[in-house]
Design a protein around this motif. Sequence first.
Motif, PDB file in Angstrom:
ATOM      1  N   ALA A 422      -0.824  26.980   8.668  1.00  0.00           N
ATOM      2  CA  ALA A 422      -0.331  26.470   9.849  1.00  0.00           C
ATOM      3  C   ALA A 422      -1.014  27.036  10.861  1.00  0.00           C
ATOM      4  N   ASP A 423      -1.323  28.367  10.927  1.00  0.00           N
ATOM      5  CA  ASP A 423      -1.987  29.005  12.140  1.00  0.00           C
ATOM      6  C   ASP A 423      -3.538  29.108  12.001  1.00  0.00           C
ATOM      7  N   SER A 425      -7.636  28.551  12.613  1.00  0.00           N
ATOM      8  CA  SER A 425      -8.302  28.047  13.599  1.00  0.00           C
ATOM      9  C   SER A 425      -9.843  28.538  13.026  1.00  0.00           C
ATOM     10  N   SER A 428     -10.229  32.245  12.702  1.00  0.00           N
ATOM     11  CA  SER A 428      -9.370  32.956  11.759  1.00  0.00           C
ATOM     12  C   SER A 428      -9.927  33.031  10.491  1.00  0.00           C
ATOM     13  N   HIS A 481      -8.229  31.002   5.145  1.00  0.00           N
ATOM     14  CA  HIS A 481      -7.201  31.402   5.990  1.00  0.00           C
ATOM     15  C   HIS A 481      -6.344  32.256   5.361  1.00  0.00           C
ATOM     16  N   ALA A 546      -3.825  21.759   9.549  1.00  0.00           N
ATOM     17  CA  ALA A 546      -4.730  22.377  10.229  1.00  0.00           C
ATOM     18  C   ALA A 546      -5.882  21.426  10.827  1.00  0.00           C
ATOM     19  N   ARG A 549      -8.513  20.681  14.479  1.00  0.00           N
ATOM     20  CA  ARG A 549      -8.790  22.092  15.320  1.00  0.00           C
ATOM     21  C   ARG A 549     -10.273  22.471  15.019  1.00  0.00           C
TER      22      ARG A 549
END
Length: 777
Positions: A422-423, A425, A428, A481, A546, A549
Amino acid sequence: MNVAALAADLRAAARRSDHRRLLVLAGERDAGVDAAFDAVEGAAIPDEETTIVTTAEGFRFERVAPNHARELLGTTRTAVIYDAHEDFSPNALGRLVGTVDGGGLFVLLAPPLDDWPDRPGSFESSLAVPPYAVDDVGGRFRERLVGTLRDHPGVAIVDVDAGTVERRGDADASAPARSTPSTPPAGTRRFPAAAYEACLTADQSRALHALEALEHSVGGTDGEQRDAEGEADEGRRRAVVVEADRGRGKSSAAGLAAGSLAAAGRDVLVTAPDRRNASDLFSRASELLSALDALGDERSGDGPLRARSGGRIRFAPPAEAAELPDDPDVVLVDEAAALPVRLLSSFLDGPAVAFFTTVHGYEGAGRGFSVRFRDELDGRDHDVTEVTLSEPIRFAPADPVESWAFRALLLDARPPVEALVADASPSSVDYRALSPEELAADEHLLREVFGLLVLAHYRTEPDDLARLLDAPNLRVRVLEHEGHVVSVALLAREGGLDAETRRSMYEGARVRGNMLPDVFTSQLRDEEAGVPVGYRVVRIATHHAARSRGLGSTLLSEVRTEFDGDADYLGVGYGATPDLLSFWESNGYETVHLSTTRNESSGEYSALMLDPLSEVGRALCDRHARWFRDRIGDLLAEHLRDADPDVVRGALAACEAPLSLDLSDYEWRVVVGVAFGPGQYATAPRAFRRLALAALVGAGEEGEDGPDGEPTLTPREERLLVRKVLQTRPADAVADELGYVSARQCLRALGDAYGSLVERYGGTNEVVATERERFGE
């Protein structure tokens, strides 16, 4: 070795649990065939309930050629014997396993298991695309398959050469009790009791009851629409979403709903990616109408199924059905995951629609459907009912053969859970090249990669798993990720073909695995197109948690950096939509071709695009971009006359072959006359087409703006040029589509648009200046 006795034991255990068993007869083919006969006899399975799938002939029971395995979809057999010696494919395996009934046997004739990974067959030969040979094809899929056979419950293995039983196929003989279907009380249902009596599980009954919302939406027997409290609910649109694994009876539920609706006088439109997908639906609908004594005239061929009430059930291919021909009361969309969101959205314009989709299986990815389409559905003013069928029809739950097939073919592969990525980017993630060896050695990694591919594309199927592991022309690149795959690209090496292969392609031969060179050579008549080496992006997918992005663009950028210097170009071919055209253009890909026929399932025209990496690749891209620019005007006036104007705009904007104007003085006078005076567009249509193309080709790049730095044309004006000038649509039709109050205003707007183009392209032309002075401009 007593194969007959072993088969008898296996079938007895299968019948006690209402499960299936898998019997592998490994060894030389003739010995395996003899053992299969013994197994069928020992299990006391009648010949009429047995099918053998093989290239050989001369059997006493039904024989089906392996390339016709699809024909068994929807049928039920007590025993299926699959000869994997010559013509084996993962797709056929997945199809055939699902046809075996509870209490039955699936018999697999295989080479010696230790040798099978090193014995390529016809499927592996198909992976040896030029310039590769069959020796370059791996055996990792077969090695993995053998591993699952040797350790999964319910799988018995006999070495027919050695005469020994390697595994007896023990499995839990107990099974969860089957549910009992029920019929809702008369006051709470709209469909006839006979429809519910035809249901085989409680899940099916529940799905059928949910589908009654479709009748509610178009009016009940009293002719009124009512909400749950009985209040009038006129004009309310309804959608039902039915999801299920294979073999859960969703198509049968759809057929029972269709028959119920037709019996009530409704016009039911059915669509599916292939007419064969809807055969079970029509069969169940016909059976119900017969049971209700409501069947009208006998159905002729593929024509409508009619009811005595005047209702009917008819089929149309997806692109045609999306137009909602003859204003149906209800639309039923089978295998909805196989259709693009654009088409699915069109069905929502009808008063009632139901979407049926497979969650796991080669027909499509229900999870992908829900992710891609739910935002669209939630944004509409529809009452939405969702139902999931989980209980199998042909066998009891927890069947070991089904769980083996899911495991062996990764039918249940999923991407990482949302919380893990979910985080993610661009800052990352780590770029990683995955070799087939790495994928084969890491089951978790393989499931994440394949799960993302299944999620992204409805046509990802078991054959693709084998290609992923063994095809020498494929490359896998991912973004990770925190150790989890969040974005994946599947690339196919193309080109680098020898002179003889290029010659045969030019003369009409199909060369597998070289889609872009094939189109460029055989269709577009460029015999040298097979010389450069390129990598085509076959699939690209980013985890739904995700998206938006920039991860897809990050992955493409990393791919470009890696292959710059090692290849001549990157390429892609896909069903063109405005959003996709914008995505690929923003990543440096240039349009070189737009197909002139729509894809039968998606209803889209296909775009081919290139991103050059070398001088040779640049030359290839430039000449095809020029040829595309030079032919597109004629194609839009004929073969592409119905193309979406925003697709045309996007394709032309991404074509880097600017058009040089060669208008005569006479043509410039006509154009200025239309823009600023009383001129007639029809006087010199070539001039207007040339100016329109000049404005649209390469639009969005540096230099396309007007003198004041502002865009020369608005999007609406560009659509007007496409529809009226390039596609030669009637002015009144263009006015209706683009929101002009009349054909006159539409033509006036066309003149204003050309006024802007005169400013941009004719500013230094003396004839233009003279003509403008005459009109006070």
